[in-house]
Write an enzyme that holds these catalytic residues in place. Structure first.
Site, PDB file in Angstrom:
ATOM      1  N   LYS A  13       0.508  -1.217  -0.043  1.00 38.45           N
ATOM      2  CA  LYS A  13      -0.483  -0.048   0.449  1.00 38.45           C
ATOM      3  C   LYS A  13       1.133   1.219  -0.161  1.00 38.45           C
ATOM      4  O   LYS A  13       0.267   1.923  -0.546  1.00 38.45           O
ATOM      5  CB  LYS A  13      -0.911  -0.067   1.708  1.00 38.45           C
ATOM      6  CG  LYS A  13      -1.822  -1.376   1.699  1.00 38.45           C
ATOM      7  CD  LYS A  13      -3.174  -0.974   3.037  1.00 38.45           C
ATOM      8  CE  LYS A  13      -1.837  -1.052   3.790  1.00 38.45           C
ATOM      9  NZ  LYS A  13      -1.404  -1.829   4.245  1.00 38.45           N
ATOM     10  N   ARG A  88      -7.559   2.118  10.592  1.00 33.44           N
ATOM     11  CA  ARG A  88      -6.806   0.545  10.842  1.00 33.44           C
ATOM     12  C   ARG A  88      -7.675  -0.224  11.802  1.00 33.44           C
ATOM     13  O   ARG A  88      -7.551  -1.400  12.215  1.00 33.44           O
ATOM     14  CB  ARG A  88      -5.050  -0.100  11.317  1.00 33.44           C
ATOM     15  CG  ARG A  88      -5.105  -0.129  10.161  1.00 33.44           C
ATOM     16  CD  ARG A  88      -3.476   0.238  11.025  1.00 33.44           C
ATOM     17  NE  ARG A  88      -2.254  -0.677  10.960  1.00 33.44           N
ATOM     18  CZ  ARG A  88      -1.134  -0.178  10.522  1.00 33.44           C
ATOM     19  NH1 ARG A  88      -1.199   0.562   9.099  1.00 33.44           N
ATOM     20  NH2 ARG A  88      -0.254  -1.478   9.584  1.00 33.44           N
ATOM     21  N   ARG A 127      12.254  -7.554   3.580  1.00 30.01           N
ATOM     22  CA  ARG A 127      12.241  -5.782   3.783  1.00 30.01           C
ATOM     23  C   ARG A 127      13.632  -5.116   4.263  1.00 30.01           C
ATOM     24  O   ARG A 127      13.800  -5.704   5.637  1.00 30.01           O
ATOM     25  CB  ARG A 127      11.120  -4.792   4.161  1.00 30.01           C
ATOM     26  CG  ARG A 127      10.968  -3.833   4.317  1.00 30.01           C
ATOM     27  CD  ARG A 127       9.523  -3.186   4.100  1.00 30.01           C
ATOM     28  NE  ARG A 127       8.204  -2.928   5.005  1.00 30.01           N
ATOM     29  CZ  ARG A 127       7.914  -2.630   5.555  1.00 30.01           C
ATOM     30  NH1 ARG A 127       7.036  -2.344   4.301  1.00 30.01           N
ATOM     31  NH2 ARG A 127       7.519  -2.703   6.460  1.00 30.01           N
ATOM     32  N   ARG A 160      13.000  -3.224  10.342  1.00 31.93           N
ATOM     33  CA  ARG A 160      12.445  -2.846  11.157  1.00 31.93           C
ATOM     34  C   ARG A 160      12.310  -3.149  12.186  1.00 31.93           C
ATOM     35  O   ARG A 160      11.779  -4.976  12.034  1.00 31.93           O
ATOM     36  CB  ARG A 160      11.103  -2.782  10.299  1.00 31.93           C
ATOM     37  CG  ARG A 160      11.420  -1.322  10.334  1.00 31.93           C
ATOM     38  CD  ARG A 160      10.038  -0.110   9.525  1.00 31.93           C
ATOM     39  NE  ARG A 160       8.808  -0.926   9.041  1.00 31.93           N
ATOM     40  CZ  ARG A 160       7.912  -0.402   8.836  1.00 31.93           C
ATOM     41  NH1 ARG A 160       7.390   0.380   7.480  1.00 31.93           N
ATOM     42  NH2 ARG A 160       6.177  -0.778   9.303  1.00 31.93           N
ATOM     43  N   ARG A 171       1.881  -8.034  13.651  1.00 36.96           N
ATOM     44  CA  ARG A 171       0.745  -7.716  12.821  1.00 36.96           C
ATOM     45  C   ARG A 171      -0.683  -8.208  12.397  1.00 36.96           C
ATOM     46  O   ARG A 171      -1.554  -7.852  12.022  1.00 36.96           O
ATOM     47  CB  ARG A 171       1.880  -7.047  12.003  1.00 36.96           C
ATOM     48  CG  ARG A 171       2.932  -6.181  12.966  1.00 36.96           C
ATOM     49  CD  ARG A 171       3.630  -5.622  12.360  1.00 36.96           C
ATOM     50  NE  ARG A 171       4.017  -4.844  11.182  1.00 36.96           N
ATOM     51  CZ  ARG A 171       4.566  -4.516  10.211  1.00 36.96           C
ATOM     52  NH1 ARG A 171       5.360  -5.016   9.948  1.00 36.96           N
ATOM     53  NH2 ARG A 171       4.547  -3.704   9.018  1.00 36.96           N
TER      54      ARG A 171
HETATM   55  P1  AMP Z   1       2.385   0.413   8.981  1.00 35.68           P
HETATM   56  O1  AMP Z   1       3.996   1.196   8.645  1.00 35.68           O
HETATM   57  O2  AMP Z   1       1.163   1.484   8.212  1.00 35.68           O
HETATM   58  O3  AMP Z   1       2.584  -0.677   9.079  1.00 35.68           O
HETATM   59  O4  AMP Z   1       2.207   1.272  10.584  1.00 35.68           O
HETATM   60  C1  AMP Z   1       3.840   0.641  11.389  1.00 35.68           C
HETATM   61  C2  AMP Z   1       2.859   0.716  12.366  1.00 35.68           C
HETATM   62  O5  AMP Z   1       3.136   1.779  12.723  1.00 35.68           O
HETATM   63  C3  AMP Z   1       1.419  -0.067  13.242  1.00 35.68           C
HETATM   64  O6  AMP Z   1       2.579  -1.716  13.236  1.00 35.68           O
HETATM   65  C4  AMP Z   1       1.022   0.150  14.434  1.00 35.68           C
HETATM   66  O7  AMP Z   1       2.189  -0.265  15.697  1.00 35.68           O
HETATM   67  C5  AMP Z   1       1.001   1.597  13.858  1.00 35.68           C
HETATM   68  N1  AMP Z   1       0.285   2.357  13.190  1.00 35.68           N
HETATM   69  C6  AMP Z   1       0.469   2.790  11.620  1.00 35.68           C
HETATM   70  N2  AMP Z   1      -1.060   3.335  11.582  1.00 35.68           N
HETATM   71  C7  AMP Z   1      -1.962   3.334  12.956  1.00 35.68           C
HETATM   72  C8  AMP Z   1      -3.301   3.513  12.492  1.00 35.68           C
HETATM   73  N3  AMP Z   1      -4.128   3.547  11.759  1.00 35.68           N
HETATM   74  N4  AMP Z   1      -3.893   2.307  14.184  1.00 35.68           N
HETATM   75  C9  AMP Z   1      -2.065   2.057  15.255  1.00 35.68           C
HETATM   76  N5  AMP Z   1      -1.535   1.554  15.374  1.00 35.68           N
HETATM   77  C10 AMP Z   1      -1.352   2.433  14.210  1.00 35.68           C
END
Ligand code: AMP
Length: 218
Positions: A13, A88, A127, A160, A171
């Site tokens: 995404k 989310r 990644r 990461r 996740r």
């Molecule tokens: P991402 O890069 O989108 O995979 O986000 C990395 C991490 O940030 C996630 O695993 C969550 O811990 C936190 N995070 C990102 N977006 C959200 C969201 N909308 N709600 C809650 N936690 C979020």
């Protein structure tokens, strides 16, 4: 155009949001990027978010909703936006609806990115990210020119914390329990379109451009 990109972690995404935002001059709002920036800057919010993120858990709704509301108020969103990684949870989706209604506007579309579980795990575990300029690479699909070194700025690449095996499992579980219900939520509101995201970045981009086209000519 106001669009949400929905899908499990690792479906690509973020990569597509970046491209779409550039091509159609939309603001990209990625809550993951905003939170990682807060962690890097060691803000109060970043310190609160870090342990949730490292474990692969969601950061509390109130924190992310505040972040997104602030961004939506920004003039950069006037021409439209791509939301990547938000909402989310159902409460986040409800809050987003409210925030847009307050501006007398609404979402045009929610794109659901679909990839097999096996591919998602392969994409996430391979990644690598640059801690300095945030560029991302992949050990098989997007190798840097020199192993473990960022093409863009020359810094050493890292994995990461939340791309490690145990955090990936968490996740994906969190996705199934808390985020997957949004597929139905937006389908019921007739906003959902699905995209096969299993191909290369270019192929997925072409699928996506077709899905978005009707909203861009309006
Ligand atoms: P991402 O890069 O989108 O995979 O986000 C990395 C991490 O940030 C996630 O695993 C969550 O811990 C936190 N995070 C990102 N977006 C959200 C969201 N909308 N709600 C809650 N936690 C979020």
């Amino acid at each position: 155009m106001r669009v949400v990109f929905l899908g499990a972690p690792g479906v690509g995404k973020g990569t597509q949001a970046e491209r779409i935002a550039l091509q159609y001059r939309l603001a990209k709002i990625s809550t993951g990027d905003l939170l990682r920036e807060a962690v890097r800057n060691q803000t109060t919010l970043g310190l609160e978010a870090k342990s949730f993120m490292d474990q692969g858990q969601l950061v509390p709704d109130s924190v992310v909703i505040g972040l997104v509301r602030e961004k939506l108020d920004d003039s950069s969103c006037a021409n439209g936006f791509v939301l990547d990684g938000f909402p989310r949870t159902v409460p986040q989706a409800e809050e987003l609806g409210k925030a847009l209604a307050e501006k007398s506007t609404a979402l045009d579309l929610v794109v659901n990115f679909q990839v097999s579980r096996e591919d998602v795990v392969r994409r996430l575990s391979g990644r690598r990210s640059c801690p300095k300029c945030q560029a991302t690479f992949h050990v098989d699909f997007a190798k840097p020119k020199v192993d473990e070194v960022c093409d863009r700025c020359g810094d050493s690449l890292v994995q990461r914390n939340d791309d490690r095996r145990d955090a990936i499992e968490t996740r994906l579980k969190v996705y199934d329990e808390q985020t997957a219900p949004l597929v139905r939520y937006y389908d019921e509101r007739r906003l959902l379109s699905s995209v096969d995201a299993s191909g290369s970045v270019d192929v997925v981009f072409q699928h996506l451009a077709k899905v978005l086209a009707p909203f861009l000519v309006r």
